[in-house]
Motif scaffolding. Sequence first.
Motif, PDB file in Angstrom:
ATOM      1  N   MET A   1     -21.046   7.432 -10.314  1.00 46.21           N
ATOM      2  CA  MET A   1     -21.438   7.983  -9.131  1.00 46.21           C
ATOM      3  C   MET A   1     -22.952   8.614  -9.184  1.00 46.21           C
ATOM      4  O   MET A   1     -23.215   8.983 -10.422  1.00 46.21           O
ATOM      5  CB  MET A   1     -20.497   9.315  -8.919  1.00 46.21           C
ATOM      6  CG  MET A   1     -18.951   8.875  -8.412  1.00 46.21           C
ATOM      7  SD  MET A   1     -18.281  10.352  -8.241  1.00 46.21           S
ATOM      8  CE  MET A   1     -18.336  10.421  -6.379  1.00 46.21           C
ATOM      9  N   GLU A   2     -23.566   8.512  -8.453  1.00 43.57           N
ATOM     10  CA  GLU A   2     -25.113   9.104  -8.446  1.00 43.57           C
ATOM     11  C   GLU A   2     -24.657  10.587  -8.159  1.00 43.57           C
ATOM     12  O   GLU A   2     -23.989  11.116  -7.227  1.00 43.57           O
ATOM     13  CB  GLU A   2     -25.793   8.363  -7.259  1.00 43.57           C
ATOM     14  CG  GLU A   2     -26.181   7.091  -7.518  1.00 43.57           C
ATOM     15  CD  GLU A   2     -26.887   6.978  -8.747  1.00 43.57           C
ATOM     16  OE1 GLU A   2     -27.879   7.543  -9.002  1.00 43.57           O
ATOM     17  OE2 GLU A   2     -26.391   5.827  -9.491  1.00 43.57           O
ATOM     18  N   LEU A   3     -25.479  11.591  -8.921  1.00 41.75           N
ATOM     19  CA  LEU A   3     -25.440  12.852  -8.752  1.00 41.75           C
ATOM     20  C   LEU A   3     -26.797  13.560  -8.657  1.00 41.75           C
ATOM     21  O   LEU A   3     -27.730  13.049  -9.202  1.00 41.75           O
ATOM     22  CB  LEU A   3     -24.789  13.597  -9.956  1.00 41.75           C
ATOM     23  CG  LEU A   3     -24.801  14.968 -10.119  1.00 41.75           C
ATOM     24  CD1 LEU A   3     -23.244  15.372 -10.577  1.00 41.75           C
ATOM     25  CD2 LEU A   3     -25.727  15.684 -10.880  1.00 41.75           C
ATOM     26  N   GLU A   4     -26.875  14.332  -7.688  1.00 41.61           N
ATOM     27  CA  GLU A   4     -28.146  15.089  -7.255  1.00 41.61           C
ATOM     28  C   GLU A   4     -27.996  16.543  -7.210  1.00 41.61           C
ATOM     29  O   GLU A   4     -26.921  17.017  -6.574  1.00 41.61           O
ATOM     30  CB  GLU A   4     -28.669  14.672  -5.822  1.00 41.61           C
ATOM     31  CG  GLU A   4     -29.869  14.954  -5.887  1.00 41.61           C
ATOM     32  CD  GLU A   4     -31.016  14.144  -4.631  1.00 41.61           C
ATOM     33  OE1 GLU A   4     -31.786  14.893  -4.106  1.00 41.61           O
ATOM     34  OE2 GLU A   4     -30.362  12.998  -4.239  1.00 41.61           O
TER      35      GLU A   4
ATOM     36  N   VAL B   1     -22.935  14.470  -4.554  1.00 38.82           N
ATOM     37  CA  VAL B   1     -22.624  13.281  -5.137  1.00 38.82           C
ATOM     38  C   VAL B   1     -22.464  12.176  -4.319  1.00 38.82           C
ATOM     39  O   VAL B   1     -22.252  12.312  -3.197  1.00 38.82           O
ATOM     40  CB  VAL B   1     -21.324  13.188  -6.059  1.00 38.82           C
ATOM     41  CG1 VAL B   1     -21.408  14.066  -7.369  1.00 38.82           C
ATOM     42  CG2 VAL B   1     -20.137  13.668  -5.422  1.00 38.82           C
ATOM     43  N   SER B   2     -22.922  10.825  -4.443  1.00 35.10           N
ATOM     44  CA  SER B   2     -23.012   9.711  -3.718  1.00 35.10           C
ATOM     45  C   SER B   2     -22.247   8.532  -4.106  1.00 35.10           C
ATOM     46  O   SER B   2     -22.776   7.895  -5.173  1.00 35.10           O
ATOM     47  CB  SER B   2     -24.032   9.240  -3.181  1.00 35.10           C
ATOM     48  OG  SER B   2     -25.124   8.936  -4.269  1.00 35.10           O
TER      49      SER B   2
ATOM     50  N   GLU C   1      -7.185  14.546   1.129  1.00 30.50           N
ATOM     51  CA  GLU C   1      -7.625  13.590   2.027  1.00 30.50           C
ATOM     52  C   GLU C   1      -8.212  12.604   1.124  1.00 30.50           C
ATOM     53  O   GLU C   1      -9.213  12.402   0.547  1.00 30.50           O
ATOM     54  CB  GLU C   1      -8.958  14.105   2.513  1.00 30.50           C
ATOM     55  CG  GLU C   1      -8.413  15.420   3.685  1.00 30.50           C
ATOM     56  CD  GLU C   1      -9.843  16.107   4.038  1.00 30.50           C
ATOM     57  OE1 GLU C   1     -10.438  16.401   3.152  1.00 30.50           O
ATOM     58  OE2 GLU C   1      -9.941  16.165   5.363  1.00 30.50           O
ATOM     59  N   PRO C   2      -7.545  11.346   1.226  1.00 24.83           N
ATOM     60  CA  PRO C   2      -8.019  10.221   0.446  1.00 24.83           C
ATOM     61  C   PRO C   2      -9.350   9.656   0.815  1.00 24.83           C
ATOM     62  O   PRO C   2      -9.696   9.879   1.929  1.00 24.83           O
ATOM     63  CB  PRO C   2      -6.959   9.085   0.807  1.00 24.83           C
ATOM     64  CG  PRO C   2      -6.244   9.544   2.010  1.00 24.83           C
ATOM     65  CD  PRO C   2      -6.677  10.973   2.120  1.00 24.83           C
ATOM     66  N   ARG C   3     -10.017   9.294  -0.302  1.00 27.63           N
ATOM     67  CA  ARG C   3     -11.426   8.537   0.244  1.00 27.63           C
ATOM     68  C   ARG C   3     -11.556   6.968  -0.357  1.00 27.63           C
ATOM     69  O   ARG C   3     -11.151   6.680  -1.417  1.00 27.63           O
ATOM     70  CB  ARG C   3     -12.599   9.312  -0.686  1.00 27.63           C
ATOM     71  CG  ARG C   3     -12.753  10.727  -0.066  1.00 27.63           C
ATOM     72  CD  ARG C   3     -13.647  11.492  -0.945  1.00 27.63           C
ATOM     73  NE  ARG C   3     -14.912  10.658  -1.258  1.00 27.63           N
ATOM     74  CZ  ARG C   3     -15.929  10.173  -0.486  1.00 27.63           C
ATOM     75  NH1 ARG C   3     -16.059  10.549   0.796  1.00 27.63           N
ATOM     76  NH2 ARG C   3     -17.031   9.590  -0.850  1.00 27.63           N
ATOM     77  N   ALA C   4     -12.046   6.460   0.375  1.00 25.15           N
ATOM     78  CA  ALA C   4     -12.361   4.930  -0.115  1.00 25.15           C
ATOM     79  C   ALA C   4     -13.584   4.845  -0.815  1.00 25.15           C
ATOM     80  O   ALA C   4     -14.576   5.594  -0.428  1.00 25.15           O
ATOM     81  CB  ALA C   4     -12.663   4.111   1.105  1.00 25.15           C
ATOM     82  N   VAL C   5     -13.600   4.238  -1.981  1.00 24.66           N
ATOM     83  CA  VAL C   5     -14.737   4.018  -2.760  1.00 24.66           C
ATOM     84  C   VAL C   5     -15.263   2.747  -2.879  1.00 24.66           C
ATOM     85  O   VAL C   5     -14.523   1.768  -2.992  1.00 24.66           O
ATOM     86  CB  VAL C   5     -14.541   4.866  -4.044  1.00 24.66           C
ATOM     87  CG1 VAL C   5     -15.723   4.514  -4.932  1.00 24.66           C
ATOM     88  CG2 VAL C   5     -13.991   6.181  -3.804  1.00 24.66           C
TER      89      VAL C   5
END
Length: 117
Positions: free
Chosen positions: A73-76, A96-97, A113-117
């Motif tokens: 993941m990208e973290l800022e 995060v993105s 809540e499921p997240r599609a990645v």
Amino acid sequence: MVRIAPNGAHLRGTVVGVEDTGDPSGFLQVTVRVADIGPIARTANMFEQQRGEEVRVLMAGPLVAKLKVRPGMELEADVRRADLHRSFVNPERVSVSPGGEDISAGDATTESEPRAV
């Protein structure tokens, strides 16, 4: 004890690891390969030489879970050095993105809540 001047930096990079070191209690160590690092107004940037390197920052365990932080993941985030060996993520200034979709600490999904990645 070594005193650290008020400091901070805005860090952007790729998460390469998440580890529970147990110290300090309740925090997880997140290792980030730094793509970019920038100053925060009126604070010393003690991270400016870290571009291209891996840095370890501490994030509260519940925040890591809420944002579902994981390698790739990208973290800022805004970060600050607490002492010579520990740096912390500002929990109010982190996102995060995964796959280009930004999730900030204020609007992250919950575990149910499921997240599609």
